[in-house]
Design a protein around this motif. Structure first.
Motif, PDB file in Angstrom:
ATOM      1  N   MET A   1      99.787  16.493  70.013  1.00 43.28           N
ATOM      2  CA  MET A   1      98.320  15.937  70.832  1.00 43.28           C
ATOM      3  C   MET A   1      98.320  17.055  71.892  1.00 43.28           C
ATOM      4  O   MET A   1      99.155  17.485  72.487  1.00 43.28           O
ATOM      5  CB  MET A   1      98.823  14.562  71.366  1.00 43.28           C
ATOM      6  CG  MET A   1      97.764  14.003  71.982  1.00 43.28           C
ATOM      7  SD  MET A   1      96.487  13.027  70.650  1.00 43.28           S
ATOM      8  CE  MET A   1      97.507  11.951  70.010  1.00 43.28           C
ATOM      9  N   ALA A   2      96.758  17.280  71.936  1.00 41.13           N
ATOM     10  CA  ALA A   2      96.364  18.419  73.039  1.00 41.13           C
ATOM     11  C   ALA A   2      95.429  17.566  73.939  1.00 41.13           C
ATOM     12  O   ALA A   2      94.967  16.630  73.675  1.00 41.13           O
ATOM     13  CB  ALA A   2      95.673  19.384  72.193  1.00 41.13           C
ATOM     14  N   VAL A   3      95.231  18.209  75.205  1.00 47.90           N
ATOM     15  CA  VAL A   3      94.393  17.597  76.170  1.00 47.90           C
ATOM     16  C   VAL A   3      93.347  18.686  76.420  1.00 47.90           C
ATOM     17  O   VAL A   3      93.893  20.046  76.351  1.00 47.90           O
ATOM     18  CB  VAL A   3      94.998  17.561  77.492  1.00 47.90           C
ATOM     19  CG1 VAL A   3      93.960  17.269  78.576  1.00 47.90           C
ATOM     20  CG2 VAL A   3      96.013  16.279  77.260  1.00 47.90           C
ATOM     21  N   ALA A   4      92.085  18.593  76.386  1.00 54.39           N
ATOM     22  CA  ALA A   4      90.998  19.665  76.523  1.00 54.39           C
ATOM     23  C   ALA A   4      90.058  19.253  77.431  1.00 54.39           C
ATOM     24  O   ALA A   4      89.656  18.061  77.895  1.00 54.39           O
ATOM     25  CB  ALA A   4      90.303  19.939  75.175  1.00 54.39           C
ATOM     26  N   GLU A   5      89.545  20.159  78.319  1.00 51.35           N
ATOM     27  CA  GLU A   5      88.367  19.958  79.214  1.00 51.35           C
ATOM     28  C   GLU A   5      87.120  20.659  78.548  1.00 51.35           C
ATOM     29  O   GLU A   5      87.132  21.645  78.412  1.00 51.35           O
ATOM     30  CB  GLU A   5      88.617  20.377  80.604  1.00 51.35           C
ATOM     31  CG  GLU A   5      87.636  20.134  81.486  1.00 51.35           C
ATOM     32  CD  GLU A   5      87.811  20.973  82.831  1.00 51.35           C
ATOM     33  OE1 GLU A   5      87.771  20.279  83.944  1.00 51.35           O
ATOM     34  OE2 GLU A   5      88.135  22.076  82.948  1.00 51.35           O
ATOM     35  N   LEU A   6      86.163  19.918  78.504  1.00 54.29           N
ATOM     36  CA  LEU A   6      84.848  20.324  77.844  1.00 54.29           C
ATOM     37  C   LEU A   6      83.875  20.046  78.928  1.00 54.29           C
ATOM     38  O   LEU A   6      83.782  19.061  79.467  1.00 54.29           O
ATOM     39  CB  LEU A   6      84.399  19.365  76.603  1.00 54.29           C
ATOM     40  CG  LEU A   6      83.180  19.461  76.085  1.00 54.29           C
ATOM     41  CD1 LEU A   6      83.079  20.951  75.419  1.00 54.29           C
ATOM     42  CD2 LEU A   6      83.123  18.478  75.154  1.00 54.29           C
ATOM     43  N   CYS A   7      83.254  21.406  79.072  1.00 51.81           N
ATOM     44  CA  CYS A   7      82.023  21.278  79.909  1.00 51.81           C
ATOM     45  C   CYS A   7      80.899  21.665  79.042  1.00 51.81           C
ATOM     46  O   CYS A   7      80.844  22.839  78.510  1.00 51.81           O
ATOM     47  CB  CYS A   7      82.278  22.050  81.120  1.00 51.81           C
ATOM     48  SG  CYS A   7      80.444  22.272  82.459  1.00 51.81           S
ATOM     49  N   ILE A   8      79.638  21.117  78.984  1.00 56.63           N
ATOM     50  CA  ILE A   8      78.567  21.628  78.192  1.00 56.63           C
ATOM     51  C   ILE A   8      77.371  21.332  78.878  1.00 56.63           C
ATOM     52  O   ILE A   8      77.163  20.218  79.394  1.00 56.63           O
ATOM     53  CB  ILE A   8      78.592  20.938  76.625  1.00 56.63           C
ATOM     54  CG1 ILE A   8      77.549  21.155  75.952  1.00 56.63           C
ATOM     55  CG2 ILE A   8      78.464  19.203  76.951  1.00 56.63           C
ATOM     56  CD1 ILE A   8      77.619  20.813  74.409  1.00 56.63           C
ATOM     57  N   PHE A   9      76.577  22.141  78.909  1.00 52.36           N
ATOM     58  CA  PHE A   9      75.231  22.211  79.541  1.00 52.36           C
ATOM     59  C   PHE A   9      73.904  22.907  78.836  1.00 52.36           C
ATOM     60  O   PHE A   9      74.379  23.799  78.264  1.00 52.36           O
ATOM     61  CB  PHE A   9      75.063  22.463  81.163  1.00 52.36           C
ATOM     62  CG  PHE A   9      75.727  23.971  81.579  1.00 52.36           C
ATOM     63  CD1 PHE A   9      74.631  24.662  81.783  1.00 52.36           C
ATOM     64  CD2 PHE A   9      76.900  24.174  81.465  1.00 52.36           C
ATOM     65  CE1 PHE A   9      75.056  25.990  81.860  1.00 52.36           C
ATOM     66  CE2 PHE A   9      77.308  25.395  81.983  1.00 52.36           C
ATOM     67  CZ  PHE A   9      76.327  26.457  82.066  1.00 52.36           C
ATOM     68  N   HIS A  10      72.819  22.625  79.147  1.00 56.69           N
ATOM     69  CA  HIS A  10      71.553  23.271  78.440  1.00 56.69           C
ATOM     70  C   HIS A  10      71.151  24.392  79.471  1.00 56.69           C
ATOM     71  O   HIS A  10      71.112  24.248  80.591  1.00 56.69           O
ATOM     72  CB  HIS A  10      70.660  22.014  78.238  1.00 56.69           C
ATOM     73  CG  HIS A  10      70.247  21.613  79.630  1.00 56.69           C
ATOM     74  ND1 HIS A  10      70.601  20.539  80.283  1.00 56.69           N
ATOM     75  CD2 HIS A  10      68.819  21.843  80.021  1.00 56.69           C
ATOM     76  CE1 HIS A  10      69.711  20.130  81.469  1.00 56.69           C
ATOM     77  NE2 HIS A  10      68.769  20.996  81.360  1.00 56.69           N
ATOM     78  N   LEU A  11      70.353  25.171  78.841  1.00 58.67           N
ATOM     79  CA  LEU A  11      69.584  26.251  79.412  1.00 58.67           C
ATOM     80  C   LEU A  11      68.225  26.061  78.953  1.00 58.67           C
ATOM     81  O   LEU A  11      67.930  25.957  77.716  1.00 58.67           O
ATOM     82  CB  LEU A  11      70.039  27.426  79.499  1.00 58.67           C
ATOM     83  CG  LEU A  11      71.515  27.681  80.432  1.00 58.67           C
ATOM     84  CD1 LEU A  11      71.982  29.109  80.184  1.00 58.67           C
ATOM     85  CD2 LEU A  11      71.162  27.549  81.847  1.00 58.67           C
ATOM     86  N   GLY A  12      67.101  26.584  79.534  1.00 59.57           N
ATOM     87  CA  GLY A  12      65.850  27.074  78.813  1.00 59.57           C
ATOM     88  C   GLY A  12      65.025  25.568  78.523  1.00 59.57           C
ATOM     89  O   GLY A  12      64.222  25.537  77.576  1.00 59.57           O
ATOM     90  N   THR A  13      65.195  24.664  79.451  1.00 64.57           N
ATOM     91  CA  THR A  13      64.335  23.369  79.428  1.00 64.57           C
ATOM     92  C   THR A  13      63.239  23.344  80.375  1.00 64.57           C
ATOM     93  O   THR A  13      62.270  22.253  80.030  1.00 64.57           O
ATOM     94  CB  THR A  13      65.267  22.194  79.194  1.00 64.57           C
ATOM     95  OG1 THR A  13      65.631  22.210  80.685  1.00 64.57           O
ATOM     96  CG2 THR A  13      66.317  22.126  78.273  1.00 64.57           C
ATOM     97  N   GLY A  14      63.212  24.159  81.432  1.00 66.28           N
ATOM     98  CA  GLY A  14      62.232  24.140  82.204  1.00 66.28           C
ATOM     99  C   GLY A  14      62.738  23.058  83.417  1.00 66.28           C
ATOM    100  O   GLY A  14      61.895  22.646  84.306  1.00 66.28           O
ATOM    101  N   SER A  15      63.931  22.430  83.289  1.00 63.76           N
ATOM    102  CA  SER A  15      64.344  21.512  84.303  1.00 63.76           C
ATOM    103  C   SER A  15      65.647  21.553  84.502  1.00 63.76           C
ATOM    104  O   SER A  15      66.603  21.813  83.732  1.00 63.76           O
ATOM    105  CB  SER A  15      63.997  19.993  83.656  1.00 63.76           C
ATOM    106  OG  SER A  15      64.841  18.927  84.568  1.00 63.76           O
TER     107      SER A  15
END
Length: 93
Positions: A1-15
């Protein structure tokens, strides 16, 4: 079993707002069946390497479907073979 940290975000939407784009990502995480913990700057998940990588792929697809033109993903994985890893165990003193 593994533990992971995920950070995801958008760019290029104008907001600069992220909620609209992250709602479908959070839904994917909730439906994954993996143990997870939402944090202010990302999400921590617990699972096998294959499960985690498949989840990242689905999150990537979800944020693009939400209208993101560009996606940035940061992923950190802690995978030990000498003992079991859990989210709680990583913060236990």
């Amino acid at each position: 079993m593994a533990v992971a940290e995920l950070c995801i975000f958008h760019l290029g939407t104008g907001s600069p707002s992220v909620g609209e784009y992250l709602k479908p990502v959070i839904k994917v995480i909730e439906e994954s069946g993996l143990k997870y913990q939402l944090c202010p700057m990302g999400t921590v998940v617990e699972g096998s390497i294959d499960e985690i990588l498949e989840l990242v792929k689905k999150c990537h697809e979800a944020i693009l479907k939400a209208g993101a033109k560009r996606v940035v993903i940061s992923l950190r994985i802690d995978d030990r073979t000498d003992k079991e890893l859990t989210i709680e165990g990583k913060v236990k003193l």
